[in-house]
Scaffold this active site. Sequence first.
Site, PDB file in Angstrom:
ATOM      1  N   HIS A  30      -6.783  -8.006   9.089  1.00 61.69           N
ATOM      2  CA  HIS A  30      -6.711  -9.337   8.473  1.00 61.69           C
ATOM      3  C   HIS A  30      -6.299 -10.402   9.485  1.00 61.69           C
ATOM      4  O   HIS A  30      -5.786 -10.099  10.564  1.00 61.69           O
ATOM      5  CB  HIS A  30      -5.717  -9.320   7.303  1.00 61.69           C
ATOM      6  CG  HIS A  30      -4.319  -8.999   7.742  1.00 61.69           C
ATOM      7  ND1 HIS A  30      -3.484  -9.937   8.320  1.00 61.69           N
ATOM      8  CD2 HIS A  30      -3.616  -7.843   7.691  1.00 61.69           C
ATOM      9  CE1 HIS A  30      -2.323  -9.371   8.604  1.00 61.69           C
ATOM     10  NE2 HIS A  30      -2.377  -8.099   8.242  1.00 61.69           N
ATOM     11  N   GLU A  34      -1.488  -1.692   3.682  1.00 60.45           N
ATOM     12  CA  GLU A  34      -0.680  -1.488   4.883  1.00 60.45           C
ATOM     13  C   GLU A  34       0.399  -0.436   4.635  1.00 60.45           C
ATOM     14  O   GLU A  34       0.757  -0.128   3.490  1.00 60.45           O
ATOM     15  CB  GLU A  34      -0.037  -2.820   5.294  1.00 60.45           C
ATOM     16  CG  GLU A  34       0.877  -2.772   6.512  1.00 60.45           C
ATOM     17  CD  GLU A  34       0.231  -2.297   7.798  1.00 60.45           C
ATOM     18  OE1 GLU A  34      -0.215  -1.124   7.850  1.00 60.45           O
ATOM     19  OE2 GLU A  34       0.188  -3.066   8.773  1.00 60.45           O
TER      20      GLU A  34
END
Length: 194
Positions: free
Chosen positions: A10, A82
């Site tokens: 990201h 994550e």
Amino acid sequence: MSKTLYLMLHGQTLFNQLHLIQGSCDSPLTEEGIDSAKVAGKYFKDAGIKFDHAYSSTQERAADTLELITDQPYQRLKGLKEWDFGVFEAQPEFLNPKNQPERHSYGDFFVQYHGESDYDVQNRMNETLTRIMQQADDGQSILAVSHGGAIHAFLLKWMDWNVMDEKVRLHNCAVVKLTFEDEKFTFEEVIQNN
């Protein structure tokens, strides 16, 4: 015939900018993060790369990055999230432990603090990405937007450490290109977009 996976980190977030630990917690993309995602989208367009399927983690920073790259429909998957750093979430990055040399990662350090181990992250990433690629048709290209720690753990399963240490630098909006054939992932290159 092989399939291609573009596994992307990201864009920069507020927590990245402030050097805060960001795993299961979330923070918004910065202007730099937004701009880098747009540059990545332009790269794919200019290179004529079209995605047959697109996926992101369920965390907003990944979904927001994907939406800046393409306007096609996509699916959000928890398996691409994550690494969960437990009580270390949103704390200063200097509190991170040193990597465990034999594992080239934080290992199981965060488990005692209600987080995940590197193998927990690696297993869920591998299961998720394998399932994604198995569902794709031969010759198709897939975009998956995830996170630095999760991508690192996944790559440790499929790459020799010395090659990974030499060739893989995971900056915000970096894209790891892999092929998938005969149930195996093969590293091709890292595309930097920042």
